[in-house]
Write a protein that holds these residues in place. Structure first.
Motif: not given
Length: 450
Positions: A68-76, A271-278, A296-300
């Motif tokens: 969700r934060p990546s969706v919001q950060a990228l405006g998608l 598992i170490a996770t990095l937001p897609y937007a970052d 890379i994939g959905l990880s809420e």
């Protein structure tokens, strides 16, 4: 007591213990052959995981989570299937420059997009990208058939490989993953192809150990190379030097069963996770990527928003499950580190059921406190062996039926046997003293008027 009488008593005791051993074995095998075994196995494996607890996150794998934060950060929009693929191209470029060993997308790119050429160019330039193929099943005359639906042709042709990632649910939770999917022609799965790309140096050292004509597909894509190498190894795996751990793990990966028990490292986000937007926006350090395989994939991380969650032994109490991409990353780490759980095969499991029945019957044969102590000792030894092998050797002893069915039944039989022996001892004692003492002293309930 005469010799014949003693022999008859011993023979009767032996027959009784043989019947007890047979009863325990029959009870164990009967449960083993029913669906109840799956439930017992699940409870047993769950207890092993929860007793062990979470492990440190493997250092050679990273999840880039679309959340969700990546969706919001990228405006998608929430519909990630229609995100512009120039973003994925940029993510691949960023990860490749940072030194990612392999990049695997747990996303199916089936529809055309205006940025396909840009994305394909980034994938081809990186040279280490695995794209997701959809595995479709259909009923056919005489059985069931599975077929692969690869991503768009320009993307599939640019990738190092394409692979599916089906997850079996036995019966409700995910415990296993496939390294190779036999029903789909033996195709390797997404984490398997990612592991082979990450282990390309070991692959290059393995080829000279095989006959020259054993692997002909050295110039094909990684999935085809893996299938050819597996076929070659099935004809006899070489024996690498004991110190060559990487080569040993690679050979073990190819020569084990298609389905593997997953050795989960912990709850969601272990598992170490990095937001897609970052990643897209470059908000990361190269050291967080270098030398790692990236999924890379959905990880809420909020249960109400989770769209790709799977119930596992480490699903959280608030309902958050492990995402599919986290399970793929876990399976990869299992392959790369030689940590997939190993289980005994059916014949060995049945043999253990029989041996446990014999051991329990011998314990029941011991009198009084000694018999009870022996039963408790067998229980403690079984639990200790199961936990020790699980932690140290990643091996699951098939003790669910022996501990969940045979041992409680043996305890009940021991209680009945102990009561029978007490009654028999009292009867023999009364018979012995009957020659010397009045009946009233031996049996206070006897009629005194007689």
């Amino acid at each position: 007591m005469g010799v014949c009488t003693k022999l008859r008593a011993h023979l009767h005791h032996f027959r009784r213990m043989a019947w007890i051993a047979a009863s325990l074995a029959i009870a164990g095998v009967s449960v083993w052959l029913t669906p109840a075994r799956e439930a017992l196995d699940g409870l047993f494996i769950r207890s092993l995981f929860l007793t062990r607890g979470a492990l440190p996150a493997p250092a050679d794998v990273l999840v880039v989570g679309i959340d969700r934060p990546s969706v919001q950060a990228l405006g998608l929009s929430d519909d990630t299937a229609h995100w512009p693929r120039r973003l994925h191209a940029h993510a691949v470029n960023q990860l490749a420059r940072a030194g990612a060993t392999a990049i695997a997308f747990d996303m199916h790119f089936a529809e055309p997009d205006a940025d396909d050429a840009l994305f394909a160019a980034a994938v081809r330039r990186a040279g280490n990208v695995v794209l997701f193929s959809l595995l479709r099943g259909e009923a056919v005359v005489g059985g069931y058939r599975e077929s692969l639906e690869p991503p768009r042709a320009p993307l599939a042709g640019a990738a190092a490989g394409t692979a599916p990632f089906p997850l079996p649910k036995w019966p409700l939770e995910v415990r296993h993953c496939w390294a190779f999917k036999r029903e789909a022609g033996g195709v390797p799965t997404l984490p398997a192809v990612a592991y082979q790309i990450a282990a390309r140096a070991d692959y290059a050292r393995l080829l000279p150990l095989l006959p020259r004509d054993a692997v002909r597909s050295v110039n094909a894509s990684w999935p085809q190379r893996m299938q050819a190498l597996r076929a070659a190894l099935s004809r006899g795996a070489p024996a690498p030097h004991a110190a060559d751990v990487g080569l040993q793990r690679l050979i073990d990966f190819y020569t084990r069963d298609d389905a593997r028990l997953i050795n989960f490292y912990g709850p969601p986000r272990t598992i170490a996770t990095l937001p897609y937007a970052d990643v897209v926006q470059g908000r990361f350090s190269a050291s967080a990527i270098a030398g790692k395989t990236v999924f890379i994939g959905l990880s809420e991380n909020l249960e109400p928003l989770q769209k790709d969650g799977f119930y596992t032994v480490f699903s959280r109490a608030d309902g958050l499950d492990l995402s599919g991409v986290e399970i793929a990353a876990t399976a990869f780490a299992n392959f790369a580190r030689g940590e997939s759980l190993q289980a005994w095969r059916g014949g060995a499991q049945l043999l253990l059921v029989g041996l446990v029945a014999l051991g329990l019957a011998l314990a029941i044969a011991l009198p009084g406190a000694r018999g009870l102590a022996a039963l408790v000792a067998l229980l403690v030894a079984g639990v200790a062996a199961a936990y020790g092998l699980f932690v140290a050797r990643h091996t699951v002893l098939p003790l669910a039926v022996p501990l969940g069915v045979q041992w409680p039944l043996a305890l009940a039989i021991f209680a009945v046997e102990h009561a029978r022996r007490l009654r028999q001892s009292r009867s023999e004692l009364r018979a012995a003293f009957a020659h010397y003492l009045p009946t009233q002293l031996l049996d206070p309930t006897a009629d005194r008027s007689q």
